[in-house]
Design an enzyme around this catalytic site. Structure first.
Site, short mmCIF file in Angstrom:
data_model
loop_
_atom_site.label_atom_id
_atom_site.label_comp_id
_atom_site.label_asym_id
_atom_site.label_seq_id
_atom_site.Cartn_x
_atom_site.Cartn_y
_atom_site.Cartn_z
N HIS A 115 23.67 187.78 158.16
CA HIS A 115 22.60 187.16 158.95
C HIS A 115 23.21 186.25 160.01
CE1 HIS A 115 18.82 188.31 157.04
NE2 HIS A 115 19.45 188.30 155.88
N THR A 166 36.25 187.82 149.94
CA THR A 166 35.91 187.34 151.28
C THR A 166 36.96 187.71 152.31
OG1 THR A 166 37.03 185.22 150.88
CG2 THR A 166 34.69 185.37 150.31
N LYS A 167 38.14 188.16 151.85
CA LYS A 167 39.22 188.55 152.76
C LYS A 167 39.77 189.89 152.32
CE LYS A 167 40.50 183.82 153.99
NZ LYS A 167 41.58 182.80 154.06
N ARG A 181 41.54 186.14 144.86
CA ARG A 181 42.96 186.01 145.20
C ARG A 181 43.72 187.13 144.51
NH1 ARG A 181 41.52 183.27 148.75
NH2 ARG A 181 41.96 181.06 149.20
#
Length: 569
Positions: A115, A166-167, A181
């Site tokens: 969003h 997230t990565k 991680r």
């Protein structure tokens, strides 16, 4: 086995791996799939979509033997490979590309969109945007895991239950936690790579040494060194760099000048065109037929751009490997004032042209280092020139949030900034033995860039692009172990590819997977990749097995060290 219970809950919808197209369920499933294909979906043989799965896709490709279980929710633009599973209650939405053999656990969310959240109006009025998610082959995503937009998940990855990714994640990694991680590399668990890495590196080093004379001879044509043979890649204009690369390769692998050449003759050729007034070396022909009077270069700031700027590095280091030095100091840099240097650096475009800006800093820092190392007795201030001004500017302008001096750009994302970071830090902090200003932030940014899918393409997997990641990781690791497991997983994957890219008798191409001219092995590609292999191996603690250590432009050792202030603690 596949019957409905009294309350309408069907076993097959929740255990779709039991589906048999030849069973009585086959006819009902064919009808379900016709509903989807009539709406534009592409569904391969043996696939299964539960009737009560919510499938509202703009585009759907579902591979062979893949299934979507009960109450899963699919929407957006989805490409799902063969033998994949979307288990009950999973959510797969947005722009998603996944390979073969991807298992998505129950209640997981793969969210390839975001969003907008500007502060001028409510979020619900702003719509969405998407970078997309790419998931490789043979990936297991545990139950309740979440993968967020913009992430690339490599091949053979395991995402632990409940992880929030997230990565981007490198090949073979096991990730867990919020944020996720890297815990370890799966290959190490079965000993597929780590135990024999030393043997593989030793064999690679032996192979390179045995073939060094052949690959140097292959790139010597018409009385001059050329980067690649004309028969393989077309004729190239006479240039200085191939001579310097030949010297570096011979030193690295043979410990001598290139066979057939005396060191004094090579020094003569490399330095014959140095401009006594500026100390710069313009492009030109170093064959007997091409040597001219010393070249002339323009004003002092010309040291920061072009071939003459790179020759500060390539020729400056090559003559040192031959036991000599440049005849003249690099006055074009030494005579710069701190104010002029800062103004010139401030005027550069550190966004769209961060690589060129970093290269300018590299030539400036190298010129100062060479002046200190070789002309300290002949120049005022011991040859330091604007070096302290340069270091002060770099300290003031480094971004604490990213650790870099550049910024991401549309399309190329972090490519310019990270490649510029390597050139800048090579010529300053690494070459002078100084610590980076923000090593942990730099690692975060470099690893984000390393996961860019463009770097894995034939045109993206180049010597520059890999070197410009591994050197920053290697350099920052001197100060911190931040995200070391992720960096090592990436390094192992690159090392595996590099060790397999050697062409017998020819060496390594700048872009080993390319079908173009950069895919032809040559001097630059071989010199750079041999250095890259060393850095990757050293980052993994195994470089000694190679039997060589770079001493030229890509040396891991500082050229000079800034002396501490007398009496300082």
């Amino acid at each position: 086995m596949h019957h409905s219970s009294a309350d309408g809950v069907r076993r097959i919808d929740f255990l779709p791996w039991e589906y048999d197209p030849a069973s009585p369920e086959g006819e009902a499933q064919a009808a379900r799939q016709r509903e989807l294909t009539d709406a534009g979906a592409e569904i391969a043989a043996g696939a299964f979509v539960a009737p009560n799965a919510a499938v509202y896709c703009d585009s759907l490709v579902l591979g062979e033997r893949s299934y979507v279980a009960a109450l899963a929710y699919l929407s957006g633009d989805l490409t799902i490979g063969a033998d994949c599973s979307v288990n009950p209650f999973a959510v797969v939405r947005g722009e998603i590309r996944m390979g073969d053999g991807v298992r998505i656990g129950a209640h997981s969310s793969i969210l390839g969109f975001n969003h907008r959240m500007d502060n001028d109006r409510p979020v619900f009025q702003q719509g969405t945007w998407s970078k997309g998610i790419t998931i490789g082959d043979d990936v297991w995503i545990g139950s309740n895991a979440t993968i967020l937009d913009g992430v690339t998940v490599g091949d053979h990855v395991v995402v632990a239950a409940g992880a929030v990714v997230t990565k981007s994640v490198p090949d073979w990694a096991v990730v867990a936690g919020n944020p996720a991680r890297v815990l370890r590399d799966r290959r190490a668990e079965k000993g597929a790579t780590a135990p024999d890495l030393g043997d593989r590196l030793a064999a690679f080093g032996d192979r390179a040494r045995e073939q060094a004379a052949d690959l140097l001879a292959r790139c010597y044509e018409d009385g001059r060194f050329v980067d690649r043979p004309a028969a393989a890649a077309g004729p190239l204009a006479p240039a200085v760099r191939p001579w310097a690369d030949a010297v570096e390769l011979a030193d690295l692998l043979l410990g001598t000048p290139p066979p057939g050449f005396a060191a004094a003759d090579l020094v003569r050729r490399l330095t014959a065109r140095q401009d006594p007034a500026t100390g710069l070396i313009p492009e030109g022909d170093l064959s007997d037929a091409g040597l001219e009077e010393p070249g002339r270069t323009t004003g002092p700031l010309s040291a920061t751009d072009g071939d003459a700027a790179y020759h500060v590095l390539s020729v400056g280091y090559a003559v040192r490997l031959l036991g000599a030095r440049l005849p003249h100091p690099v006055r074009a840099v030494h005579e710069l004032t701190d104010r002029d240097l800062a103004a010139a650096l401030d005027a550069r475009d550190w966004g769209a042209h961060a690589w060129g800006s970093g290269a300018a800093v590299d030539s400036l820092g190298t010129a100062c280092a060479l002046n200190i190392a070789d002309f300290s007795a002949e120049l005022p201030d011991g040859g330091v020139g604007p070096l302290y001004g340069l270091l002060g500017w770099l300290t003031a302008r480094a971004d604490p949030a990213t650790g870099l001096w550049g910024a991401p750009q549309p399309g190329s994302r972090w490519l310019q900034a990270v490649n510029g970071f390597y050139r800048l830090t090579r010529g300053s902090y690494a070459q002078l033995g100084l610590p980076l200003p923000y090593p942990e932030a730099a690692i975060d940014t470099v690893l984000e860039h390393a996961a860019d899918p463009a770097l894995a393409t034939a045109d993206g997997w180049t010597a520059c692009n890999v070197l410009d990641i591994v050197h920053p990781l290697w350099l920052a690791a001197k100060q911190t172990s931040h995200r070391r497991a992720e960096g090592e997983a990436w390094a192992r994957a690159q090392l595996d590819r590099a060790l397999e890219s050697w062409a017998d008798g020819a060496g390594l191409a700048f872009a080993p997977r390319s079908d173009g001219a950069d895919g032809v092995p040559g001097l630059q590609g071989t010199e750079m990749w041999l250095s890259i292999v060393w850095y990757l191996a050293d980052y993994l603690g195994a470089a000694d097995a190679l039997g060589y250590r770079p001493r030229g432009v890509h040396s891991p050792d500082p050229l000079v060290r800034i002396a501490p202030v007398a009496g300082a603690l």
